[in-house]
Structure formats: structure tokens, C-alpha cells
Design a protein around this motif. Structure first.
Motif, PDB file in Angstrom:
ATOM      1  N   GLU A  20      29.440  45.173  27.892  1.00  0.00           N
ATOM      2  CA  GLU A  20      29.341  43.827  28.457  1.00  0.00           C
ATOM      3  C   GLU A  20      30.426  43.637  29.519  1.00  0.00           C
ATOM      4  N   TRP A  21      30.029  43.024  30.598  1.00  0.00           N
ATOM      5  CA  TRP A  21      30.946  42.813  31.727  1.00  0.00           C
ATOM      6  C   TRP A  21      31.436  41.375  31.750  1.00  0.00           C
ATOM      7  N   ALA A  22      32.733  41.222  31.922  1.00  0.00           N
ATOM      8  CA  ALA A  22      33.295  39.867  32.098  1.00  0.00           C
ATOM      9  C   ALA A  22      34.203  39.901  33.318  1.00  0.00           C
ATOM     10  N   ILE A  23      34.136  38.866  34.105  1.00  0.00           N
ATOM     11  CA  ILE A  23      35.020  38.783  35.276  1.00  0.00           C
ATOM     12  C   ILE A  23      35.658  37.407  35.322  1.00  0.00           C
ATOM     13  N   ARG A  24      36.970  37.414  35.545  1.00  0.00           N
ATOM     14  CA  ARG A  24      37.708  36.152  35.581  1.00  0.00           C
ATOM     15  C   ARG A  24      38.142  35.788  36.999  1.00  0.00           C
ATOM     16  N   ASP A  25      38.509  36.790  37.784  1.00  0.00           N
ATOM     17  CA  ASP A  25      38.989  36.504  39.136  1.00  0.00           C
ATOM     18  C   ASP A  25      38.906  37.793  39.952  1.00  0.00           C
ATOM     19  N   ALA A  26      38.855  37.654  41.259  1.00  0.00           N
ATOM     20  CA  ALA A  26      38.866  38.823  42.145  1.00  0.00           C
ATOM     21  C   ALA A  26      39.221  38.349  43.548  1.00  0.00           C
ATOM     22  N   TYR A  27      40.010  39.126  44.228  1.00  0.00           N
ATOM     23  CA  TYR A  27      40.372  38.737  45.595  1.00  0.00           C
ATOM     24  C   TYR A  27      40.936  39.933  46.359  1.00  0.00           C
ATOM     25  N   ILE A  28      40.888  39.773  47.678  1.00  0.00           N
ATOM     26  CA  ILE A  28      41.631  40.645  48.591  1.00  0.00           C
ATOM     27  C   ILE A  28      42.641  39.719  49.266  1.00  0.00           C
ATOM     28  N   GLU A  29      43.899  40.101  49.152  1.00  0.00           N
ATOM     29  CA  GLU A  29      44.961  39.197  49.603  1.00  0.00           C
ATOM     30  C   GLU A  29      45.792  39.899  50.673  1.00  0.00           C
ATOM     31  N   SER A  30      46.147  39.165  51.717  1.00  0.00           N
ATOM     32  CA  SER A  30      47.082  39.747  52.698  1.00  0.00           C
ATOM     33  C   SER A  30      48.475  39.781  52.067  1.00  0.00           C
ATOM     34  N   MET A  31      49.384  40.532  52.651  1.00  0.00           N
ATOM     35  CA  MET A  31      50.683  40.730  52.004  1.00  0.00           C
ATOM     36  C   MET A  31      51.521  39.443  52.011  1.00  0.00           C
ATOM     37  N   ASP A  32      51.098  38.452  52.813  1.00  0.00           N
ATOM     38  CA  ASP A  32      51.814  37.166  52.755  1.00  0.00           C
ATOM     39  C   ASP A  32      51.191  36.214  51.723  1.00  0.00           C
ATOM     40  N   GLY A  33      50.310  36.758  50.881  1.00  0.00           N
ATOM     41  CA  GLY A  33      49.787  35.982  49.751  1.00  0.00           C
ATOM     42  C   GLY A  33      48.558  35.142  50.066  1.00  0.00           C
ATOM     43  N   LYS A  34      47.948  35.333  51.221  1.00  0.00           N
ATOM     44  CA  LYS A  34      46.765  34.538  51.569  1.00  0.00           C
ATOM     45  C   LYS A  34      45.492  35.291  51.165  1.00  0.00           C
ATOM     46  N   ARG A  35      44.608  34.607  50.449  1.00  0.00           N
ATOM     47  CA  ARG A  35      43.367  35.265  50.014  1.00  0.00           C
ATOM     48  C   ARG A  35      42.394  35.373  51.189  1.00  0.00           C
ATOM     49  N   VAL A  36      42.079  36.602  51.534  1.00  0.00           N
ATOM     50  CA  VAL A  36      41.144  36.859  52.635  1.00  0.00           C
ATOM     51  C   VAL A  36      39.717  36.796  52.096  1.00  0.00           C
ATOM     52  N   ILE A  37      39.515  37.373  50.928  1.00  0.00           N
ATOM     53  CA  ILE A  37      38.229  37.331  50.223  1.00  0.00           C
ATOM     54  C   ILE A  37      38.510  36.818  48.820  1.00  0.00           C
ATOM     55  N   ASP A  38      37.740  35.811  48.401  1.00  0.00           N
ATOM     56  CA  ASP A  38      38.063  35.145  47.136  1.00  0.00           C
ATOM     57  C   ASP A  38      36.781  34.948  46.317  1.00  0.00           C
ATOM     58  N   PHE A  39      36.759  35.572  45.163  1.00  0.00           N
ATOM     59  CA  PHE A  39      35.618  35.455  44.242  1.00  0.00           C
ATOM     60  C   PHE A  39      35.328  33.998  43.882  1.00  0.00           C
ATOM     61  N   ARG A  40      36.391  33.179  43.896  1.00  0.00           N
ATOM     62  CA  ARG A  40      36.199  31.769  43.516  1.00  0.00           C
ATOM     63  C   ARG A  40      35.356  31.020  44.552  1.00  0.00           C
TER      64      ARG A  40
END
Ligand code: ZN
Length: 469
Positions: A72-92
């Protein structure tokens, strides 16, 4: 007949039904569904508030013929973040951003290292594609091509997928509505896609509304409603209900039913099975244009239900068929693409197709020596010349042109239905066959047959209809 006084599909008004369909589409769209997991349970739980059905679980690791129920698969969060902490791609922002069944990852990497795990659609640059990897452990992100173009290729990125894959279960729903004829039909849809409107979600909603409608009436045939993840759900269900499924006469796979475009009809592998004929006549009697698609192994769960051991003929009625519309399997298949209004229109076609199965019957004339005298039984207009006599044309449907008021036209159609029912009542032609040959609506022929039975001019013969294909 036991279905003489069945209500048609009018128990809920059109506007209420459209509101209900729209509400369900909007409520369920955001849920992150996959092959297994809480997204499916949440979705089926919500649908069960509309129509009662059982929710069942099959443990991970269960063998189903050549397949195994996955973890069974569960996902809570996912993102690609730049090194300054900004989410470039956000599962939310959109659950399509993560490849379904992605394994967990938490790493910092260069754009070039990351690029192999990024999926886009260059030909549809605003769309996020839908990708899964159920049986090959990997991870990945889906993004619009515009988003990809906006990423700085000289930067390093923090990549995180907070997911788990562990033994759990596969969830499916089922309900058997029992009729009295001994014939059983299968009505299925699949529940496993994340936020897309027409593919998967619209089918789930229509499946539920159709179940609610059929559950509220007396039925002649039995209908087995099954909903679960596509492919593995159908295979698991078949493996656990082998003997029951061998008795199914035919069925319908409900998918992609709420788009803005053309109605479609995908034939069963038989092509002219009673289910195919009931569906075609539904379109015809409702006056709807549609595209007919041949059976194709590239489709949905019909390929499992119709596989050699089971050979259940399964047809599909759709509105913007999968594979055919540009936004298929992308984020643009959203709530702007689908509508409750479209869904309810397709629901009416499914309802009519099932009505055609319900009303189908084969009759034998009790007066086979020439045409019986209808006027002395009150079955013929007493005023001569009110209606055009049959002109014996090869296609009577095209030959029916009547003058006078609407009442006279209706009266003429009823008379036509009466005459044709008597003519074809040789025990070899069922009502769907007569509807095809004469162009007369199935419902009208059924009513005529009921009258003729009441006057002891016809009787239904016991004949397994599904074998007439
Ligand atoms: Zn799909």
C-alpha cells in the motif's frame, strides 16, 4: 411481466441530479487516489453516502492469477525546493506532481541529476502529465513544460518525497442488486486516479448515481456493481469471484463520461451482443449522436473481464472517450473540463441501455394465423383514414410519415408498434431486434407487447436473452 409498472429513471429531478453530480465531482476531485491507500477509501466512503455498497479489502501479497496485490502506498508531502528554501514544485498544489507509487527520496542534487526523474509534455506546455510506476520501484516528478523551462539549470535542488510503501491492502467496493430473471450483468468502474476529472473520477460518480437509481427500483435482471483500482482491482476481483463471474451475461465499464465533447460507444469484443444492441438503441431512442469505437485491447478493464476464461462481453458508453481527448492523463482534465451536466446526460444513456435490457423479451403470437382483428379488441383506431397504412417499405422506420395532430402521430406509432409486435411474435425475435428492424422505440414496443399480452394475443417465451447475440 413483473416490470410492468417500474418507474423510469425520473425519481430525482434533472436539476437535483446535476447538482448532486457536480457536488460529488468537486468534493472528490482533490483527493489523491492511487492503486491502494486512504485516497481510495476516502473516495469510496464518500460515494457510499450516495448509494450503499460494501467496501472490501484484499491484503498486499495476495496472489491473483499472474499478479500480486502490491504494497500500500501512502504519500504525505513531496516537493522540489531551491537551495534558498522556495518550493519550485509542490505536491500540495497538485497531486499529479508526483509519479504514482514513488518510493521515498530526500536528497540534494544538480538539475542534470534530477532531470532524468522529471516528466513533462512539451506539446502541451501548460499541462502536468499523469505518470505512475506501480510495479517498478522508482520515484519521479511531473510538471508542466513551462515549469521545467523556468527552472535554473545551474542550481542544485533539494528533492523530497515523503512516502511509504508497506504491506496493507487493496480496497474495492461491490453491491449485487438481485433481480428475478436469472440473468446477471456486471457494471464496473475504476477508482485509482488522482486529481483528474473525466478519467476515473467521472466514472466513479456515474457508477454511484446509477447504483442509487437501480437500487431504488424493482429489477428484472441482477446487476453486480464493482469498483476498484483499474487492472489489479479487476484481476483481484475476478480471482476471488471466479464461479460467480462465469455466470455474468455481459456488462458495462463506466469510464470518461463527463467531458464537453462527443458521446462515444465502445463495442464489446462480440460487437453485437445484447449489451451492444441495448446501448446503441439507447442512443437512438434518446436521439443522441455518438461515435462508435471498435473493441480494442487498449482500453480499460474489459480486457480482463473478457479474457478467455471469462469472456464477459463488456461495452463502454462515454463522453470524451479516454485516449481521444487532448487533455487525457493531464492536469487539464480538471473541473473546467468536466461538468455535472455532461455526466447526467451520459447517465441517462446508461439508464436507457439498462432499461432496454430490462424491457427486452421474446414473444410468441397466440394468433399466428393471419393478423388478428384488432378493432374488436379496441386495439385499432375506429376512424378509418386517421393514420397512414403501412406502405410495406423495406425500412418501415423511414416510411413513417403521418399527417394530422401530434396525438395522431403518437396514435399511429402505437398502432405501428402493435402491428409489428404481432408480426414478429414468432418466438425468434426479441424486442430489441424488433426495435432495430422497425425503428420504433423499445419502450413503445414494450407497451404494445404488454397490451397484446393483456388481450391474450401474445405471450412471452422463456428464453435466455443473453444467448441471442
Ligand atoms: Zn487513466
Amino acid at each position: 411481466m413483473d416490470n410492468q409498472n417500474l418507474p423510469l429513471f425520473t425519481s430525482v429531478s434533472g436539476a437535483d441530479l446535476t447538482n448532486q453530480a457536480t457536488g460529488l465531482l468537486h468534493d472528490l476531485f482533490p483527493i489523491c487516489r492511487s492503486l491502494t491507500g486512504d485516497g481510495v477509501r476516502q473516495t469510496l466512503g464518500r460515494l457510499r453516502l450516495v448509494a450503499a455498497f460494501e467496501i472490501m479489502e484484499i491484503p498486499s501479497g495476495t496472489r491473483c492469477y499472474d499478479w500480486t496485490v502490491p504494497d500500500e502506498w501512502a504519500i504525505r508531502d513531496a516537493y522540489i525546493e531551491s537551495m534558498d528554501g522556495k518550493r519550485v514544485i509542490d505536491f500540495r498544489n497538485n497531486n499529479l506532481h508526483v509519479v504514482g507509487y514513488s518510493t521515498p527520496v530526500d536528497a540534494v542534487m544538480s538539475f542534470d541529476e534530477l532531470a532524468a526523474s522529471l516528466h513533462t509534455l512539451p506539446h502541451l506546455p501548460q499541462a502536468i502529465p499523469y505518470r505512475t510506476s506501480y510495479y517498478h520501484p522508482t520515484w519521479g516528478f511531473c510538471l508542466s513544460h513551462q515549469q521545467l523551462m523556468g527552472m535554473d539549470r545551474s542550481q542544485r535542488y533539494r528533492v523530497r518525497i515523503d512516502s511509504t510503501l508497506k504491506p496493507g491492502s487493496l480496497t474495492y467496493g461491490e453491491r449485487l442488486l438481485r433481480g428475478t430473471s436469472g440473468q446477471e450483468y456486471l457494471i464496473t468502474s475504476y477508482c485509482c486516479h488522482p486529481s483528474m476529472g473525466n478519467d476515473s473520477l467521472s466514472g466513479q460518480v456515474l457508477w454511484t448515481l446509477l447504483l442509487a437509481q437501480l437500487a431504488s427500483r424493482k429489477l428484472r435482471h441482477s446487476y453486480r456493481f464493482v469498483i476498484g483500482p483499474e487492472t489489479i482491482g479487476a484481476i483481484a476481483y475476478l480471482s476471488q469471484h471466479e464461479s460467480e463471474m462465469k455466470r455474468i451475461a455481459g456488462g458495462l465499464v463506466i469510464t470518461t463520461v463527463a467531458g464537453p465533447g462527443q458521446f462515444g460507444f465502445k463495442r464489446s469484443f462480440v460487437g453485437n451482443h445484447i449489451v451492444d444492441r441495448a446501448a446503441r438503441l439507447a442512443f437512438r431512442d434518446l436521439g443522441l449522436k455518438y461515435i462508435e469505437y471498435p473493441f480494442d485491447i487498449h482500453g480499460s478493464d474489459e480486457r480482463h473481464y473478457s479474457s478467455p476464461h471469462f469472456r464477459i462481453p463488456m461495452a463502454t458508453i462515454c463522453k470524451d472517450k479516454y485516449h481521444e481527448y487532448e487533455y487525457y492523463h493531464t492536469s487539464l482534465d480538471d473541473l473546467r473540463f468536466v461538468s455535472g451536466e455532461s455526466l447526467v446526460k451520459t447517465l441517462a444513456v446508461y439508464g436507457q441501455a439498462i432499461e432496454n435490457l430490462e424491457l427486452n423479451e421474446t414473444y410468441r403470437s397466440l394468433h399466428p394465423y393471419c393478423e388478428p382483428m384488432l378493432s374488436k379488441r379496441g386495439l385499432y383506431p375506429t376512424m378509418g383514414g386517421q393514420v397512414k397504412q403501412s406502405d410495406g417499405s423495406a425500412n418501415p422506420a423511414e416510411g413513417r410519415v403521418y399527417g394530422g395532430s401530434n396525438n395522431q402521430v403518437i396514435h399511429a406509432e402505437e398502432l405501428d408498434a402493435t402491428l409489428w409486435m404481432m408480426f414478429y411474435a414468432d418466438g425468434l425475435h426479441d424486442v430489441l431486434d424488433i426495435a432495430e428492424k422497425t425503428g420504433l422505440p423499445v419502450r413503445l414496443l414494450h407497451i404494445a407487447a404488454e397490451h397484446l399480452c393483456a388481450h391474450k394475443l401474445l405471450e412471452p417465451i422463456k428464453r435466455p436473452e443473453a444467448t441471442l447475440s
